[in-house]
Design an enzyme around this catalytic site. Structure first.
Site, short mmCIF file in Angstrom:
data_model
loop_
_atom_site.label_atom_id
_atom_site.label_comp_id
_atom_site.label_asym_id
_atom_site.label_seq_id
_atom_site.Cartn_x
_atom_site.Cartn_y
_atom_site.Cartn_z
N ARG A 130 -18.34 -12.18 -8.07
CA ARG A 130 -18.52 -13.52 -8.62
C ARG A 130 -18.07 -13.50 -10.09
NH1 ARG A 130 -23.70 -14.00 -7.56
NH2 ARG A 130 -23.33 -14.60 -5.40
N HIS A 188 -12.08 -11.00 -4.23
CA HIS A 188 -12.48 -9.90 -3.35
C HIS A 188 -11.58 -8.69 -3.60
CE1 HIS A 188 -14.76 -13.00 -1.46
NE2 HIS A 188 -13.72 -13.58 -0.90
N HIS A 194 -10.38 -17.52 -6.33
CA HIS A 194 -10.48 -18.71 -5.49
C HIS A 194 -11.87 -19.32 -5.55
CE1 HIS A 194 -11.85 -15.30 -3.03
NE2 HIS A 194 -12.68 -16.17 -2.45
N GLU A 221 -8.96 -13.18 3.47
CA GLU A 221 -9.46 -14.27 4.30
C GLU A 221 -8.47 -15.42 4.35
OE1 GLU A 221 -13.11 -14.80 2.16
OE2 GLU A 221 -12.32 -16.45 0.95
N GLN A 237 -14.59 -16.73 -7.54
CA GLN A 237 -14.77 -15.33 -7.13
C GLN A 237 -13.45 -14.69 -6.74
OE1 GLN A 237 -16.36 -15.91 -2.61
NE2 GLN A 237 -17.66 -16.81 -4.20
#
Length: 354
Positions: free
Chosen positions: A204, A109, A184, A126, A107
């Site tokens: 995804r 972001h 990642h 993250e 996936q």
């Protein structure tokens, strides 16, 4: 900056907030003192103000109330004056424990600009701190080499995207910073802590053609992912940091969050008032007591559990429960300590692109 301490504030503990996912394992219910779950549990949302799954306070006068509601009544004292201003009185971080028995989907972001434009939400940067890993366990982060959007789409079509992703074998204590735009995936056999922007936007890319919990194929977001991906390849994906005993070791210092690992064997003083930020503290190893110096409030923080310390009272002692034992905490907060934010952003981007 808040200078007065509200004596009715206290460190907040939370009810278990577990999530069933197809790739999850069985260790999180045990950590939380719950019965074994017949379905796989992959995530514990330790401290969350995401409206779809907000944390419920477990202790003190606010027990039973949701975190969003409590913050809305005392935003500056709980979040910090500057955090409340910058983030519209909303908690900007989400902290999780992740138990990956099987590989997660591949996936990516979006960054703040894309997430705001497409979804009206924040982006999602993250970091991962590996708590435990099976021998030979690995994760995927970034590309081995730069590829084009054309090659990306072709590899999605022929199921070969994994061939161009960088695989990293991991062990406890390893850290990976995953900025928005970096492809990642956490792989099977890894138990880790995740600190992220408070966002639920995920694209995804590839999911091994497996069904979800409902037996149906999980949705892919190929076109949005292609817009979000940063195809550049840095020199190093793993975060290198100094890990010394009896100190608060700086692990990540980014525009979105600061993460320190506190590794101690005796009482340790933490005065973080200067950062004008809430503190989320996750106990990775060894039970401890947190004692607020100004108010005298105490809580017991068990291994595998988390608390939120309001900004106005973030001057406290960490006291290991066992005099011969060891306590390790992962602390996450926002750094507002009299720094020029634009300079910090520019400096951080320069470092991460080297």
């Amino acid at each position: 900056m808040i200078t007065m301490v509200a004596t009715d504030l206290y460190p907040l503990l939370f009810e278990p907030n577990l999530h069933h996912v197809i790739w999850g394992g069985d260790r999180l219910p045990s950590i939380k003192g719950l019965p074994a779950d017949p379905e796989p549990v992959g995530e514990s949302w330790e401290v969350s103000a995401v409206p779809t799954s907000t944390s419920i306070i477990a202790n003190g006068p606010w027990a039973g109330q949701d975190l969003i509601s409590v913050i809305s009544r005392r935003p500056e004292e709980i979040l910090g004056h500057e955090v409340a201003r910058q983030y519209d009185n909303q908690l900007p971080l989400l902290v999780k424990l992740i138990d990956a028995k099987r590989d997660l989907s591949i996936q990516v972001h979006p960054n703040d600009e894309m997430a705001r434009r497409v979804h009206g939400k924040r982006g999602k940067t993250e970091m991962w701190y590996v708590i435990d890993a099976a021998p030979g366990a690995s994760l995927l982060a970034g590309f081995k080499r730069e590829i084009s959007q054309y090659e990306f789409r072709n590899r999605i079509e022929d199921n070969s995207i994994v061939e161009v992703l960088a695989r990293h074998e991991v062990r406890p204590g390893d850290v990976f910073y995953i900025p928005a735009g970096r492809v990642h995936a956490i792989c099977g056999g890894i138990f880790l802590a995740e600190v992220q922007q408070s966002s639920d936007v995920t694209y995804r890319i590839y999911d091994y053609n497996r069904p979800g919990m409902d037996g149906k194929p999980r949705q892919l977001h190929t076109e949005l992912a292609a817009q979000a991906i940063d195809f550049r390849v840095p020199d190093e994906y793993r975060t290198v940091y100094i890990d010394e005993p009896n100190r608060a070791n700086l692990v990540i210092d980014s525009p979105y969050f600061v993460v320190r690992v506190v590794d101690i064997q005796s009482p340790f003083h933490r005065n973080l008032i200067k950062y004008d930020s809430f503190i989320i503290s996750l106990c990775i190893q060894g039970d401890c007591t947190l004692r607020i110096r100004e108010t005298g409030h105490e809580i017991s923080l068990r291994e595998g559990h988390s608390c939120l310390i309001p900004a106005a009272i973030a001057d406290y002692d960490v006291i290991p429960a066992n005099a011969q034992g060891k306590t390790k905490l992962l602390d996450a907060f926002v750094n507002n300590k009299l720094l020029d934010i634009g300079h910090r952003v520019t400096r951080f981007l320069h470092i991460t692109r080297q």
